[in-house]
Write a protein that holds these residues in place. Structure first.
Motif, PDB file in Angstrom:
ATOM      1  N   ASN A   7      19.779   4.209 -35.923  1.00  0.00           N
ATOM      2  CA  ASN A   7      18.658   4.928 -35.337  1.00  0.00           C
ATOM      3  C   ASN A   7      17.860   3.941 -34.491  1.00  0.00           C
ATOM      4  N   ARG A   8      17.837   4.128 -33.177  1.00  0.00           N
ATOM      5  CA  ARG A   8      17.189   3.179 -32.270  1.00  0.00           C
ATOM      6  C   ARG A   8      16.164   3.900 -31.396  1.00  0.00           C
ATOM      7  N   ALA A   9      14.963   3.302 -31.280  1.00  0.00           N
ATOM      8  CA  ALA A   9      13.909   3.898 -30.458  1.00  0.00           C
ATOM      9  C   ALA A   9      13.091   2.800 -29.788  1.00  0.00           C
ATOM     10  N   VAL A  10      12.568   3.094 -28.630  1.00  0.00           N
ATOM     11  CA  VAL A  10      11.709   2.162 -27.901  1.00  0.00           C
ATOM     12  C   VAL A  10      10.268   2.392 -28.336  1.00  0.00           C
ATOM     13  N   ILE A  11       9.537   1.301 -28.573  1.00  0.00           N
ATOM     14  CA  ILE A  11       8.113   1.338 -28.901  1.00  0.00           C
ATOM     15  C   ILE A  11       7.357   0.900 -27.650  1.00  0.00           C
ATOM     16  N   LYS A  12       6.353   1.682 -27.256  1.00  0.00           N
ATOM     17  CA  LYS A  12       5.589   1.361 -26.051  1.00  0.00           C
ATOM     18  C   LYS A  12       4.132   1.757 -26.255  1.00  0.00           C
ATOM     19  N   THR A  13       3.225   0.910 -25.766  1.00  0.00           N
ATOM     20  CA  THR A  13       1.794   1.214 -25.821  1.00  0.00           C
ATOM     21  C   THR A  13       1.101   0.639 -24.595  1.00  0.00           C
ATOM     22  N   ASP A  14       0.061   1.331 -24.132  1.00  0.00           N
ATOM     23  CA  ASP A  14      -0.729   0.800 -23.030  1.00  0.00           C
ATOM     24  C   ASP A  14      -1.839  -0.129 -23.535  1.00  0.00           C
ATOM     25  N   LYS A  15      -1.900  -0.331 -24.864  1.00  0.00           N
ATOM     26  CA  LYS A  15      -2.881  -1.249 -25.458  1.00  0.00           C
ATOM     27  C   LYS A  15      -2.376  -2.689 -25.477  1.00  0.00           C
ATOM     28  N   ALA A  16      -1.153  -2.887 -24.999  1.00  0.00           N
ATOM     29  CA  ALA A  16      -0.571  -4.220 -24.835  1.00  0.00           C
ATOM     30  C   ALA A  16      -0.081  -4.302 -23.392  1.00  0.00           C
ATOM     31  N   PRO A  17       0.108  -5.507 -22.877  1.00  0.00           N
ATOM     32  CA  PRO A  17       0.575  -5.634 -21.496  1.00  0.00           C
ATOM     33  C   PRO A  17       1.899  -4.901 -21.276  1.00  0.00           C
ATOM     34  N   ALA A  18       2.016  -4.286 -20.122  1.00  0.00           N
ATOM     35  CA  ALA A  18       3.270  -3.635 -19.745  1.00  0.00           C
ATOM     36  C   ALA A  18       4.341  -4.705 -19.550  1.00  0.00           C
ATOM     37  N   ALA A  19       5.577  -4.316 -19.753  1.00  0.00           N
ATOM     38  CA  ALA A  19       6.689  -5.242 -19.536  1.00  0.00           C
ATOM     39  C   ALA A  19       6.682  -5.709 -18.082  1.00  0.00           C
ATOM     40  N   ILE A  20       6.873  -7.007 -17.873  1.00  0.00           N
ATOM     41  CA  ILE A  20       6.910  -7.545 -16.508  1.00  0.00           C
ATOM     42  C   ILE A  20       8.341  -7.894 -16.116  1.00  0.00           C
ATOM     43  N   GLY A  21       9.271  -7.194 -16.719  1.00  0.00           N
ATOM     44  CA  GLY A  21      10.684  -7.402 -16.437  1.00  0.00           C
ATOM     45  C   GLY A  21      11.496  -6.270 -17.034  1.00  0.00           C
ATOM     46  N   SER A  22      12.771  -6.483 -17.126  1.00  0.00           N
ATOM     47  CA  SER A  22      13.679  -5.444 -17.627  1.00  0.00           C
ATOM     48  C   SER A  22      13.829  -5.561 -19.149  1.00  0.00           C
ATOM     49  N   ASP A  30      16.212   1.496 -37.313  1.00  0.00           N
ATOM     50  CA  ASP A  30      15.948   1.871 -38.695  1.00  0.00           C
ATOM     51  C   ASP A  30      14.516   1.467 -39.062  1.00  0.00           C
ATOM     52  N   ASN A  31      14.308   0.595 -40.051  1.00  0.00           N
ATOM     53  CA  ASN A  31      12.936   0.238 -40.438  1.00  0.00           C
ATOM     54  C   ASN A  31      12.529  -1.154 -39.927  1.00  0.00           C
ATOM     55  N   THR A  32      13.292  -1.688 -38.978  1.00  0.00           N
ATOM     56  CA  THR A  32      12.998  -3.001 -38.405  1.00  0.00           C
ATOM     57  C   THR A  32      12.606  -2.837 -36.944  1.00  0.00           C
ATOM     58  N   ILE A  33      11.531  -3.515 -36.562  1.00  0.00           N
ATOM     59  CA  ILE A  33      11.071  -3.466 -35.182  1.00  0.00           C
ATOM     60  C   ILE A  33      11.111  -4.878 -34.606  1.00  0.00           C
ATOM     61  N   TYR A  34      11.772  -4.997 -33.467  1.00  0.00           N
ATOM     62  CA  TYR A  34      11.910  -6.267 -32.761  1.00  0.00           C
ATOM     63  C   TYR A  34      10.918  -6.265 -31.604  1.00  0.00           C
ATOM     64  N   LEU A  35       9.903  -7.128 -31.695  1.00  0.00           N
ATOM     65  CA  LEU A  35       8.842  -7.180 -30.692  1.00  0.00           C
ATOM     66  C   LEU A  35       9.155  -8.250 -29.655  1.00  0.00           C
ATOM     67  N   SER A  36       9.130  -7.849 -28.397  1.00  0.00           N
ATOM     68  CA  SER A  36       9.339  -8.800 -27.314  1.00  0.00           C
ATOM     69  C   SER A  36       8.198  -9.808 -27.279  1.00  0.00           C
ATOM     70  N   GLU A  58       7.566 -24.320 -19.431  1.00  0.00           N
ATOM     71  CA  GLU A  58       6.602 -23.390 -18.845  1.00  0.00           C
ATOM     72  C   GLU A  58       6.886 -21.976 -19.320  1.00  0.00           C
ATOM     73  N   LEU A  59       5.880 -21.109 -19.130  1.00  0.00           N
ATOM     74  CA  LEU A  59       5.968 -19.712 -19.525  1.00  0.00           C
ATOM     75  C   LEU A  59       5.537 -18.837 -18.344  1.00  0.00           C
ATOM     76  N   PRO A  60       5.882 -17.536 -18.373  1.00  0.00           N
ATOM     77  CA  PRO A  60       5.507 -16.660 -17.269  1.00  0.00           C
ATOM     78  C   PRO A  60       4.003 -16.665 -17.000  1.00  0.00           C
ATOM     79  N   LYS A  61       3.661 -16.523 -15.726  1.00  0.00           N
ATOM     80  CA  LYS A  61       2.276 -16.404 -15.256  1.00  0.00           C
ATOM     81  C   LYS A  61       1.408 -17.608 -15.613  1.00  0.00           C
ATOM     82  N   GLY A  62       2.018 -18.739 -15.953  1.00  0.00           N
ATOM     83  CA  GLY A  62       1.248 -19.936 -16.281  1.00  0.00           C
ATOM     84  C   GLY A  62       0.648 -19.928 -17.674  1.00  0.00           C
ATOM     85  N   ALA A  63       1.116 -19.020 -18.533  1.00  0.00           N
ATOM     86  CA  ALA A  63       0.610 -18.966 -19.909  1.00  0.00           C
ATOM     87  C   ALA A  63       0.949 -20.258 -20.643  1.00  0.00           C
TER      88      ALA A  63
END
Length: 127
Positions: free
Chosen positions: A3-18, A26-32, A112-117
């Motif tokens: 069972n696979r589903a995408v989690i998305k919220t506008d309370k966190a930054p939008a993805a800046i890539g693919s 199932d009951n595990t969530i992998y956070l980017s 280095e990290l994206p956007k100079g973070a």
């Protein structure tokens, strides 16, 4: 097929890539990985490392919430720092935003990290 589903919220930054903010299997969530962007502006919160660390965990918390969990449901963190001398600050911030038992963790110094973070964190959450 799990069972696979995408989690998305506008309370966190939008993805800046693919990629997705998080994927639930199932009951595990992998956070980017989250960098210290303010969701409304998609700009870095500040140049201060401590403020960046707080924003990263705030962003992770928002994605956790969208997946019906919280930071306390995170079982594994991978941390990326552009300057490992800030490692002690990460520990202090984690003690402020997590409760014991703390998640398993790795910390890696990167060029280095994206956007100079200066800081990025990705996580695995079990709900």
């Amino acid at each position: 097929m799990p069972n696979r589903a995408v989690i998305k919220t506008d309370k966190a930054p939008a993805a800046i890539g693919s990629y997705s903010q998080a994927v639930k299997v199932d009951n595990t969530i992998y956070l980017s990985g989250q960098i210290p962007l303010v969701p409304a502006t998609m700009e870095l919160v500040s140049d201060d490392f401590r403020e960046q660390a707080h924003q990263v965990f705030k962003n992770l918390a928002a994605v956790c919430d969208a997946g019906n969990g919280s930071l306390d449901h995170i079982v594994k963190l991978n941390l990326y720092l552009t300057d490992l001398t800030n490692f002690s600050i990460v520990n202090e911030v984690m003690e402020e935003v997590f409760t014991q038992p703390f998640p398993a963790r790795a910390a890696v110094g990167v060029k280095e990290l994206p956007k100079g973070a200066q800081f990025e964190a990705e996580a695995i959450m079990v709900i």
